[in-house]
Design a protein around this motif. Structure first.
Motif, PDB file in Angstrom:
ATOM      1  N   GLY A 185     -33.176 -25.446 -67.481  1.00 39.40           N
ATOM      2  CA  GLY A 185     -33.697 -25.833 -66.161  1.00 39.40           C
ATOM      3  C   GLY A 185     -32.840 -25.385 -64.983  1.00 39.40           C
ATOM      4  O   GLY A 185     -33.342 -25.224 -63.873  1.00 39.40           O
ATOM      5  N   ALA A 186     -31.555 -25.175 -65.210  1.00 36.73           N
ATOM      6  CA  ALA A 186     -30.678 -24.812 -64.091  1.00 36.73           C
ATOM      7  C   ALA A 186     -30.512 -23.303 -63.944  1.00 36.73           C
ATOM      8  O   ALA A 186     -29.771 -22.846 -63.078  1.00 36.73           O
ATOM      9  CB  ALA A 186     -29.307 -25.464 -64.278  1.00 36.73           C
ATOM     10  N   VAL A 187     -31.216 -22.529 -64.790  1.00 38.63           N
ATOM     11  CA  VAL A 187     -31.048 -21.073 -64.711  1.00 38.63           C
ATOM     12  C   VAL A 187     -32.371 -20.305 -64.792  1.00 38.63           C
ATOM     13  O   VAL A 187     -32.474 -19.173 -64.306  1.00 38.63           O
ATOM     14  CB  VAL A 187     -30.050 -20.595 -65.810  1.00 38.63           C
ATOM     15  CG1 VAL A 187     -30.482 -20.993 -67.190  1.00 38.63           C
ATOM     16  CG2 VAL A 187     -29.835 -19.092 -65.767  1.00 38.63           C
ATOM     17  N   THR A 254     -30.589 -23.146 -54.076  1.00 36.45           N
ATOM     18  CA  THR A 254     -29.958 -24.415 -53.696  1.00 36.45           C
ATOM     19  C   THR A 254     -30.076 -25.457 -54.799  1.00 36.45           C
ATOM     20  O   THR A 254     -31.119 -25.590 -55.424  1.00 36.45           O
ATOM     21  CB  THR A 254     -30.637 -24.965 -52.422  1.00 36.45           C
ATOM     22  OG1 THR A 254     -30.511 -23.982 -51.377  1.00 36.45           O
ATOM     23  CG2 THR A 254     -29.995 -26.268 -51.961  1.00 36.45           C
ATOM     24  N   SER A 255     -28.979 -26.173 -55.032  1.00 34.74           N
ATOM     25  CA  SER A 255     -29.001 -27.347 -55.908  1.00 34.74           C
ATOM     26  C   SER A 255     -28.585 -28.550 -55.093  1.00 34.74           C
ATOM     27  O   SER A 255     -27.624 -28.476 -54.318  1.00 34.74           O
ATOM     28  CB  SER A 255     -28.003 -27.191 -57.064  1.00 34.74           C
ATOM     29  OG  SER A 255     -28.463 -26.256 -57.982  1.00 34.74           O
ATOM     30  N   GLY A 256     -29.283 -29.638 -55.293  1.00 36.47           N
ATOM     31  CA  GLY A 256     -28.906 -30.849 -54.568  1.00 36.47           C
ATOM     32  C   GLY A 256     -29.457 -32.067 -55.279  1.00 36.47           C
ATOM     33  O   GLY A 256     -30.519 -32.014 -55.896  1.00 36.47           O
ATOM     34  N   SER A 298     -26.759 -16.954 -59.014  1.00 33.82           N
ATOM     35  CA  SER A 298     -26.934 -17.922 -57.931  1.00 33.82           C
ATOM     36  C   SER A 298     -27.387 -19.269 -58.468  1.00 33.82           C
ATOM     37  O   SER A 298     -26.908 -20.314 -58.030  1.00 33.82           O
ATOM     38  CB  SER A 298     -28.007 -17.471 -56.937  1.00 33.82           C
ATOM     39  OG  SER A 298     -27.754 -16.204 -56.474  1.00 33.82           O
ATOM     40  N   ASP A 299     -28.340 -19.230 -59.398  1.00 35.53           N
ATOM     41  CA  ASP A 299     -28.898 -20.482 -59.915  1.00 35.53           C
ATOM     42  C   ASP A 299     -27.834 -21.250 -60.709  1.00 35.53           C
ATOM     43  O   ASP A 299     -27.632 -22.458 -60.516  1.00 35.53           O
ATOM     44  CB  ASP A 299     -30.123 -20.169 -60.794  1.00 35.53           C
ATOM     45  CG  ASP A 299     -31.041 -21.368 -60.928  1.00 35.53           C
ATOM     46  OD1 ASP A 299     -30.737 -22.442 -60.381  1.00 35.53           O
ATOM     47  OD2 ASP A 299     -32.081 -21.237 -61.612  1.00 35.53           O
ATOM     48  N   ILE A 300     -27.154 -20.537 -61.585  1.00 33.30           N
ATOM     49  CA  ILE A 300     -26.121 -21.194 -62.398  1.00 33.30           C
ATOM     50  C   ILE A 300     -25.046 -21.784 -61.488  1.00 33.30           C
ATOM     51  O   ILE A 300     -24.649 -22.940 -61.620  1.00 33.30           O
ATOM     52  CB  ILE A 300     -25.482 -20.191 -63.388  1.00 33.30           C
ATOM     53  CG1 ILE A 300     -26.488 -19.834 -64.487  1.00 33.30           C
ATOM     54  CG2 ILE A 300     -24.183 -20.753 -63.977  1.00 33.30           C
ATOM     55  CD1 ILE A 300     -25.999 -18.814 -65.492  1.00 33.30           C
ATOM     56  N   LEU A 301     -24.602 -20.985 -60.533  1.00 29.88           N
ATOM     57  CA  LEU A 301     -23.468 -21.444 -59.720  1.00 29.88           C
ATOM     58  C   LEU A 301     -23.851 -22.550 -58.749  1.00 29.88           C
ATOM     59  O   LEU A 301     -23.033 -23.413 -58.440  1.00 29.88           O
ATOM     60  CB  LEU A 301     -22.827 -20.266 -58.987  1.00 29.88           C
ATOM     61  CG  LEU A 301     -22.046 -19.331 -59.915  1.00 29.88           C
ATOM     62  CD1 LEU A 301     -21.484 -18.152 -59.127  1.00 29.88           C
ATOM     63  CD2 LEU A 301     -20.897 -20.065 -60.633  1.00 29.88           C
ATOM     64  N   SER A 302     -25.094 -22.556 -58.273  1.00 30.94           N
ATOM     65  CA  SER A 302     -25.457 -23.647 -57.367  1.00 30.94           C
ATOM     66  C   SER A 302     -25.331 -24.974 -58.110  1.00 30.94           C
ATOM     67  O   SER A 302     -24.807 -25.955 -57.567  1.00 30.94           O
ATOM     68  CB  SER A 302     -26.863 -23.456 -56.777  1.00 30.94           C
ATOM     69  OG  SER A 302     -27.837 -23.505 -57.779  1.00 30.94           O
ATOM     70  N   THR A 303     -25.748 -25.000 -59.352  1.00 27.56           N
ATOM     71  CA  THR A 303     -25.633 -26.227 -60.157  1.00 27.56           C
ATOM     72  C   THR A 303     -24.165 -26.527 -60.473  1.00 27.56           C
ATOM     73  O   THR A 303     -23.686 -27.650 -60.280  1.00 27.56           O
ATOM     74  CB  THR A 303     -26.422 -26.066 -61.479  1.00 27.56           C
ATOM     75  OG1 THR A 303     -27.732 -25.593 -61.177  1.00 27.56           O
ATOM     76  CG2 THR A 303     -26.504 -27.374 -62.234  1.00 27.56           C
ATOM     77  N   ALA A 304     -23.457 -25.506 -60.941  1.00 28.17           N
ATOM     78  CA  ALA A 304     -22.065 -25.715 -61.380  1.00 28.17           C
ATOM     79  C   ALA A 304     -21.172 -26.146 -60.220  1.00 28.17           C
ATOM     80  O   ALA A 304     -20.375 -27.084 -60.353  1.00 28.17           O
ATOM     81  CB  ALA A 304     -21.527 -24.438 -62.013  1.00 28.17           C
TER      82      ALA A 304
HETATM   83 MG    MG Z   1     -29.301 -24.007 -60.845  1.00 29.14          MG
END
Ligand code: MG
Ligand code: AMP
Length: 358
Positions: A185-187, A254-256, A298-304
Motif C-alpha cells: 500500500g505504501a509503494v 504525500t504521506s500524512g 517518492s512513495d516509499i520515502l514519503s511513508t518512511a
Molecule cells: Mg508511500
C-alpha cells in the motif's frame, strides 16, 4: 500525539471516523494540480482503483487513447499487487507464508526487491511486511480497534522485512513464518505513477496530469511553456494548501496521518505504522511530501520519512540532496528542502523554514 495534533485531527475528521469519505475528500482537495493550467484538456478519465479515486488528464493529439491506456495499466497493476484480490501475485505470496516459495513475475519481484532495499536503507521505518499490523488495528477491514499489549507483542513476531526472502535465480519470494503477510500500500501507487507516465509518453501528447489518490505526477509544460503547478494539501485544513510547486516530469507524493485514521476515547490512531512498535507512528510531522522523478522512491520515502520524523528525515535528506522535501510539522511550521527555493511557493501567512541539511 500532542494536544495540538489531536485538535487538528478532530477538526479535519468531521465525523471522527474515516475511510471512504475522507479518501474522497483527500482526492478532491489534496495535492491536485492547478486545473487552470490545463484549461481545455483533450481527455480525462476518473476511476476508482487501489482503494482510492484517481484521474488521468491528457492534452494532445492522442489524448483519448493515452488516458485509456493509463487507466488500464493501473487496473493491471491492481490485479498484480492487491492484497485483497485473491488472484493477485501478492495474495499468492501471502497464502504461502511459512510454507512455500512463490514464483512471481519479474515485475513484482523487482518491486519487492526495491522495497526491501529501502527497508534496509531506512533501518526498518519502511516495511512491507506491516500487513498483520494493519489487520490488527482494523485498517484492513474498516473495523478499527485498539489492540492490547499482548496482541501487539504477538503481532511483532509476525512482521519484519528480514523474514521476507528473495530467490533471484527464479523470481521466487517467500515469507518465512506462518501468519506473515505483505502489503504494498505504501509503494504501489508510486509504481503505478511511474508506469502510467511511461505509457503516456508512448503516445502523441503535450501535457499530462496524473492524480492517483492525491499522489500527483505531471508531465510536460503548459502550452505557453510555463511549468505546471501542483498544490500540496495543508494537513491542518485540507481545503487549503501548504504551498504550490512548479513542476515538470515530476512526482509529488504525500504521506500524512490525516489521510486515514480513527479516533477512540479522544485519541487519534493513524494508518502509518511504526514497524518497531506495531503502533501508529508517533511522528512530529503531520505530512511529508517527496518530490522526485522516480515515483517508487517518492512513495516509499514519503511513508518512511513520516515514520522517522523531522530530525531523521532531514538527516536522510542530507545524504540524498536530489530529493525535494516539504514537511508539515505538528506546530504548523512548514519545512522545505533548500533545493526547492524558487520552485515551491509557500502559502502566505505560513511559517516556513528552508533547511540545508543537518
Ligand atoms: Mg508511500
Ligand atoms: P502511504 O499513504 O504511501 O504513506 O502508505 C500508507 C499505507 O502503507 C498504509 O495504509 C499501509 O497499508 C502501509 N503502511 C503503513 N505503515 C507502513 C510502513 N511503516 N511501511 C510500509 N508500509 C506501511
Amino acid at each position: 500525539m500532542t494536544d495540538r495534533t489531536r485538535f487538528l485531527f478532530r477538526k479535519s475528521a468531521g465525523r471522527g471516523g474515516v475511510c471512504f469519505v475522507c479518501l474522497v475528500l483527500a482526492f478532491s482537495f489534496s495535492a491536485c494540480a492547478d486545473n487552470a493550467s490545463i484549461s481545455s484538456p483533450s481527455a480525462k478519465v476518473e476511476f476508482f482503483a487501489m482503494n482510492t479515486l484517481m484521474s488521468i488528464e491528457v492534452r494532445g493529439a492522442e489524448a483519448e487513447a493515452a488516458v485509456a491506456a493509463g487507466r488500464d495499466e493501473v487496473y493491471r497493476l491492481e490485479r498484480l499487487l492487491s492484497r485483497t484480490d485473491p488472484k493477485s501475485e501478492v495474495s499468492a505470496i501471502n497464502t504461502a507464508a511459512g510454507s512455500e516459495w512463490t514464483e512471481v513475475s519479474e515485475e513484482t519481484f523487482s518491486l519487492i526487491q526495491t522495497a526491501l532495499l529501502y527497508s534496509e536503507e531506512t533501518e526498518g521505518a519502511f516495511d512491507i511486511t506491516i500487513a498483520p499490523v494493519m489487520d490488527l488495528w482494523g485498517f484492513s477491514s474498516g473495523e478499527h480497534r485498539v489492540p492490547d499489549d499482548a496482541e501487539i507483542g504477538s503481532v511483532l513476531e509476525r512482521i519484519g522485512y528480514e523474514h521476507l526472502l528473495l530467490d533471484e535465480t527464479g523470481f521466487r519470494v517467500k515469507l518465512e513464518n506462518p501468519g506473515m503477510s505483505m502489503d504494498l500500500g505504501a509503494v504501489a501507487k508510486g509504481y503505478a505513477g511511474d508506469r502510467v507516465k511511461e505509457i503516456i509518453k508512448q503516445f502523441d501528447f503535450e501535457t499530462a496530469l496524473i492524480n492517483l489518490g492525491g499522489n500527483v505526477t505531471v508531465i510536460g509544460r503548459k502550452p505557453n511553456g510555463d511549468l505546471l503547478r501542483v498544490a500540496i494539501t495543508d494537513p491542518e485544513n485540507r481545503q487549503q494548501y501548504l504551498g504550490v510547486l512548479g513542476s515538470e516530469d515530476t512526482h509529488v507524493i504525500t504521506s500524512g496521518g490525516y489521510e486515514r485514521f480513527f479516533e477512540q476515547d479522544g485519541k487519534v490512531y493513524i494508518h502509518i505504522m511504526d514497524p518497531e512498535t506495531a503502533r501508529p507512528a508517533q511522528s512530529d510531522l503531520l505530512s511529508v511530501s517527496v518530490i522526485d522523478s522516480n515515483g517508487v522512491r517518492s512513495d516509499i520515502l514519503s511513508t518512511a520519512l513520516f515514520v522517522m520524523g523531522r530530525e531523521e528525515a532531514i538527516r536522510y535528506w542530507s545524504g540524498h540532496r536530489d530529493l525535494g522535501l516539504v514537511m508539515a510539522k505538528v506546530d504548523g511550521e512548514v519545512l522545505v528542502s533548500k533545493n526547492l527555493l524558487g520552485t515551491f511557493r509557500v502559502t502566505e501567512g505560513k511559517s516556513v523554514t528552508y533547511f540545508d541539511g543537518e
